[in-house]
Design a protein around this motif. Structure first.
Motif, PDB file in Angstrom:
ATOM      1  N   LEU A 104       0.822  -1.209   0.000  1.00 57.07           N
ATOM      2  CA  LEU A 104       0.000   0.000   0.000  1.00 57.07           C
ATOM      3  C   LEU A 104       0.857   1.260   0.000  1.00 57.07           C
ATOM      4  O   LEU A 104       0.564   2.226  -0.715  1.00 57.07           O
ATOM      5  N   ARG A 105       1.903   1.266   0.790  1.00 57.73           N
ATOM      6  CA  ARG A 105       2.792   2.428   0.820  1.00 57.73           C
ATOM      7  C   ARG A 105       3.450   2.633  -0.555  1.00 57.73           C
ATOM      8  O   ARG A 105       3.630   3.764  -1.007  1.00 57.73           O
ATOM      9  N   HIS A 106       3.778   1.531  -1.234  1.00 58.37           N
ATOM     10  CA  HIS A 106       4.390   1.637  -2.556  1.00 58.37           C
ATOM     11  C   HIS A 106       3.386   2.199  -3.569  1.00 58.37           C
ATOM     12  O   HIS A 106       3.748   3.033  -4.418  1.00 58.37           O
ATOM     13  N   ILE A 107       2.139   1.755  -3.495  1.00 59.76           N
ATOM     14  CA  ILE A 107       1.113   2.288  -4.397  1.00 59.76           C
ATOM     15  C   ILE A 107       0.969   3.793  -4.210  1.00 59.76           C
ATOM     16  O   ILE A 107       0.880   4.557  -5.183  1.00 59.76           O
ATOM     17  N   ILE A 108       0.967   4.235  -2.969  1.00 58.32           N
ATOM     18  CA  ILE A 108       0.841   5.673  -2.674  1.00 58.32           C
ATOM     19  C   ILE A 108       2.029   6.446  -3.240  1.00 58.32           C
ATOM     20  O   ILE A 108       1.870   7.487  -3.889  1.00 58.32           O
ATOM     21  N   GLN A 109       3.234   5.939  -2.999  1.00 50.50           N
ATOM     22  CA  GLN A 109       4.430   6.642  -3.473  1.00 50.50           C
ATOM     23  C   GLN A 109       4.477   6.689  -4.998  1.00 50.50           C
ATOM     24  O   GLN A 109       4.815   7.720  -5.585  1.00 50.50           O
ATOM     25  N   ARG A 110       4.130   5.584  -5.667  1.00 51.81           N
ATOM     26  CA  ARG A 110       4.156   5.561  -7.129  1.00 51.81           C
ATOM     27  C   ARG A 110       3.094   6.496  -7.708  1.00 51.81           C
ATOM     28  O   ARG A 110       3.314   7.137  -8.736  1.00 51.81           O
ATOM     29  N   THR A 111       1.933   6.555  -7.071  1.00 51.80           N
ATOM     30  CA  THR A 111       0.878   7.449  -7.539  1.00 51.80           C
ATOM     31  C   THR A 111       1.343   8.893  -7.503  1.00 51.80           C
ATOM     32  O   THR A 111       1.128   9.662  -8.449  1.00 51.80           O
ATOM     33  N   PHE A 112       2.004   9.272  -6.405  1.00 51.07           N
ATOM     34  CA  PHE A 112       2.479  10.656  -6.264  1.00 51.07           C
ATOM     35  C   PHE A 112       3.619  10.941  -7.240  1.00 51.07           C
ATOM     36  O   PHE A 112       3.699  12.029  -7.822  1.00 51.07           O
ATOM     37  N   GLU A 113       4.516   9.968  -7.426  1.00 51.97           N
ATOM     38  CA  GLU A 113       5.621  10.170  -8.366  1.00 51.97           C
ATOM     39  C   GLU A 113       5.094  10.386  -9.788  1.00 51.97           C
ATOM     40  O   GLU A 113       5.620  11.203 -10.542  1.00 51.97           O
ATOM     41  N   ALA A 114       4.037   9.658 -10.139  1.00 49.73           N
ATOM     42  CA  ALA A 114       3.471   9.786 -11.484  1.00 49.73           C
ATOM     43  C   ALA A 114       2.703  11.095 -11.653  1.00 49.73           C
ATOM     44  O   ALA A 114       2.628  11.641 -12.753  1.00 49.73           O
ATOM     45  N   ASP A 115       2.142  11.612 -10.559  1.00 48.33           N
ATOM     46  CA  ASP A 115       1.379  12.863 -10.614  1.00 48.33           C
ATOM     47  C   ASP A 115       1.613  13.646  -9.330  1.00 48.33           C
ATOM     48  O   ASP A 115       0.863  13.492  -8.354  1.00 48.33           O
ATOM     49  N   PRO A 116       2.653  14.500  -9.289  1.00 56.77           N
ATOM     50  CA  PRO A 116       2.995  15.248  -8.065  1.00 56.77           C
ATOM     51  C   PRO A 116       1.904  16.201  -7.585  1.00 56.77           C
ATOM     52  O   PRO A 116       2.005  16.720  -6.470  1.00 56.77           O
ATOM     53  N   SER A 117       0.875  16.415  -8.386  1.00 56.34           N
ATOM     54  CA  SER A 117      -0.221  17.272  -7.918  1.00 56.34           C
ATOM     55  C   SER A 117      -1.099  16.548  -6.892  1.00 56.34           C
ATOM     56  O   SER A 117      -1.891  17.184  -6.191  1.00 56.34           O
ATOM     57  N   LYS A 118      -0.960  15.230  -6.801  1.00 59.15           N
ATOM     58  CA  LYS A 118      -1.795  14.459  -5.864  1.00 59.15           C
ATOM     59  C   LYS A 118      -1.193  14.485  -4.462  1.00 59.15           C
ATOM     60  O   LYS A 118      -0.801  13.451  -3.900  1.00 59.15           O
ATOM     61  N   LYS A 119      -1.132  15.677  -3.886  1.00 62.89           N
ATOM     62  CA  LYS A 119      -0.567  15.800  -2.543  1.00 62.89           C
ATOM     63  C   LYS A 119      -1.449  15.139  -1.493  1.00 62.89           C
ATOM     64  O   LYS A 119      -0.962  14.717  -0.436  1.00 62.89           O
ATOM     65  N   ASP A 120      -2.757  15.065  -1.783  1.00 60.28           N
ATOM     66  CA  ASP A 120      -3.642  14.399  -0.833  1.00 60.28           C
ATOM     67  C   ASP A 120      -3.304  12.920  -0.713  1.00 60.28           C
ATOM     68  O   ASP A 120      -3.445  12.318   0.350  1.00 60.28           O
ATOM     69  N   VAL A 121      -2.841  12.319  -1.805  1.00 59.55           N
ATOM     70  CA  VAL A 121      -2.442  10.906  -1.771  1.00 59.55           C
ATOM     71  C   VAL A 121      -1.171  10.737  -0.952  1.00 59.55           C
ATOM     72  O   VAL A 121      -1.079   9.855  -0.094  1.00 59.55           O
ATOM     73  N   LEU A 122      -0.176  11.587  -1.191  1.00 53.76           N
ATOM     74  CA  LEU A 122       1.067  11.492  -0.415  1.00 53.76           C
ATOM     75  C   LEU A 122       0.800  11.701   1.076  1.00 53.76           C
ATOM     76  O   LEU A 122       1.447  11.074   1.927  1.00 53.76           O
TER      77      LEU A 122
END
Length: 627
Positions: A104-122
């Protein structure tokens, strides 16, 4: 970065469907997070746990808008076959991440890396990005979220009606934790604001927030109901990226002068405190299934008012209802419950001893001599076997630089001592290993042991297991530089590795980790070469109890054994020689207990001092061989 472009495969176990969830619950949790993050970066595979599972068994709505593929366990990549699911691996690579929290932590980090605007995810990773980072083996909170509650709900749902009358103890423990005071990194400031609000009699206004609490996140849907407390204001102003009012409304002088101990405590808003984290997303599918079952049974939630409030509150978080809709989760609309009387909650929320933290006094008074004397009177003294090859050493000067521990970030003196430690472990493993053997380097860190073994023994296969991602990535970089093709990397807690192997190795496995590695080796009937460390961190856990051996249990209490462990850490070179000697004797006694416990499983175990002893203050080494 390579990981940014390579396709990653996510493997999820699939046992059955029940209502609006795929089981095991770890799979529903993973799919729910993917939906919440709107993440399409992974190719998702369901791995049936039974033989008679076909495509028609998976209702497409339960996987949200994700494309899901079925694959049998025998078709999994080799590195994944040794792990419990969920697991993520880069296609055609040898680096696997396994276990719910790690994935789960990896999914969150990859999501943010792919779209840095998703600060809510990070932000789901919490303060300093540590949410659910600690191993379940040592963190009661991680264990509760990752293991205990999902399993408790699954058992509750499959139990016969007469066996599901009582609320599971782990659910009650979560209810109790929601009632505990909250500690956050800026709680002094927020508690002073709460005091000022209380004094003013204000119940609803948005407080004056600092930049940390009002950190800008991705705006979402509007909050349906105004926050009813300062804690809710803080939590939802962060989630909704609301602007904080002008900070000219300063605290009154008497508020600033109030002692911290006299400030009001903060109440829980979400699972970990004030802020919405991945822990809430882990717990929501589990608690949802439990509440649906309770409702179908016609039971009320009078004993779970805090969980009910939490469940309603999580639904107000932007994106949660949308994700639930994608996964076909029909969230319940629960009535607001008044808190049950404290005595009633205390009675109903009693939890079994194994779920409680050890309450024995951990502040020991006095030295280890009475305990050591007690052991001596019963014929128990530290004993060390002679070193089988004290002068054996690798020719470090002839090895590529990527093999040497000096390649990492350490001083020349420390690198030399690390080489000396490796000489001892590699010598022992060399005597045990046969061509084709699988060697597992547990708690591998940056791969100092595993990389040397893989390079020196090309006919053997080596697996590195480590929970810290950055350490394992450094190890893989070194391996890639050397062109090793007999090495694999698994980022996981020890419990998520369940493969067969021939030899287990660990250099300075911290505290309880040493005993967990030994347990893994005993179950696999594998030989082991282990150097323990951090004796002072040893304590009873859910799975590991002390003393370990029958002989020590007959003589010492848990508290007496802990005295030995605390003083076994007194071996640093700057300490007086007499104190170091006592520390070495305590180390020997703790490790003798471990050795005797392994011998109860039909092993031959030697406790050896590494050569030279100056290579480390923690210079003991076990060599265990199954009979």
């Amino acid at each position: 970065m390579k990981d940014n472009v390579a396709e990653e495969h996510l493997y999820l176990a699939f046992s059955h469907q029940y209502r609006d969830s795929i089981f095991p619950l770890h799979t529903s949790i993973s799919l729910f997070l993917l939906s919440y993050c709107d993440c399409k970066l992974f190719k998702v595979f369901l791995v049936p746990t039974g033989e008679d599972v076909g495509d028609q068994c998976v209702t497409k709505n339960l996987a949200g808008d994700l494309e899901v593929h079925l694959i049998s366990r025998c078709q999994l990549p080799v590195v994944v076959q040794s792990c419990s699911l969920p697991a993520v691996v880069v296609k055609d690579d040898k680096f696997c991440r396994a276990g719910l929290s790690v994935v789960l932590r990896h999914i969150i980090q990859r999501t943010f890396e792919a779209d840095p605007s998703k600060k809510d995810v990070l932000a789901l990773l919490g303060f300093k990005k540590t949410c659910l980072k600690a191993c379940a083996e040592v963190s009661q909170w991680t264990r509760l979220c990752e293991i205990s509650i999902p399993l408790a709900v699954e058992r509750f749902l499959t139990a016969s009606p007469e066996h599901c009358q009582a609320i599971p103890p782990d659910i009650l423990l979560f209810e109790r934790k929601l009632g505990e005071p909250v500690r956050v990194h800026n709680d002094d400031k927020i508690r002073r604001q709460k005091l000022q609000q209380q004094k003013a009699g204000a119940k609803t206004g948005v407080p004056v927030l600092g930049e940390e609490a009002a950190e800008e996140l991705k705006p979402g849907e509007v909050h349906e109901h105004p926050p009813s407390s300062l804690e809710l204001s803080v939590a939802f102003s962060k989630l909704l990226a609301q602007e904080a009012p002008d900070a000219t409304n300063r605290e009154a002088p008497y508020i600033r002068r109030t002692k911290t101990s006299d400030l009001p405590l903060l109440d829980h808003v979400f699972a970990e405190g004030l802020y919405f984290t991945v822990a809430d997303l882990v717990l929501l599918p589990c608690i949802h299934q439990f509440l649906v079952s309770i409702k179908k049974q016609g039971k009320n939630l009078v004993n779970l008012p805090l969980i009910s409030s939490w469940y309603r509150r999580v639904q107000e978080v932007p994106g949660v209802k949308k994700a639930a809709g994608k996964c076909n989760m029909e969230l319940l609309q629960l009535p607001e419950l008044s808190s049950a009387p404290e005595e009633q909650l205390h009675d109903s929320a009693s939890v079994p001893d194994e779920l409680e933290e050890d309450n024995e006094d951990s502040h020991f008074i006095g030295g280890p001599r009475p305990t050591m004397t007690k052991l001596m009177e019963n014929g128990i003294e530290a004993k060390f076997s002679p070193h089988p090859c004290p002068s054996w050493t690798l020719d470090w000067t002839s090895l590529p630089s990527a093999v040497s521990p000096g390649e990492g970030k350490m001083s020349r003196d420390r690198a030399l001592r690390k080489q000396q430690q490796l000489n001892n472990l590699v010598a022992a493993v060399t005597k045990l290993a046969k061509p084709g053997d699988l060697i597992v380097d547990f708690c591998s860190g940056g791969g100092h042991v595993g990389i040397v073994l893989a390079y020196m023994m090309p006919s053997c296969q080596v697996v590195l297991i480590e929970n810290k991602e950055l350490s394992l990535i450094r190890a893989k970089d070194r391996s890639d530089e050397l062109g090793l093709n007999n090495i694999w990397f698994i980022q996981a807690n020890l419990d998520y590795f369940n493969g067969a192997f021939n030899i287990g190795v660990a250099l300075h496995a911290c505290g309880v980790a040493t005993d967990m590695v030994i347990e893994h080796c005993l179950r696999a009937r594998a030989a082991f070469v282990i150097s323990p460390c951090c004796y002072g961190f040893i304590q009873n856990t859910v799975k590991v109890k002390y003393p370990r051996s029958y002989q020590f249990k007959e003589v010492l209490s848990y508290k007496e054994h802990m005295i030995l462990c605390r003083f076994a850490d007194q071996t640093a070179v700057q300490l007086p020689p007499e104190r170091r000697l006592i520390g070495k004797q305590c180390m020997g006694l703790v490790d003798l207990d471990r050795a005797w416990a392994a011998e109860e499983h039909n092993y031959s175990v030697q406790v050896i001092s590494m050569e030279p002893e100056s290579c480390s203050p923690k210079n003991n080494m076990f060599v265990g061989i199954p009979a």
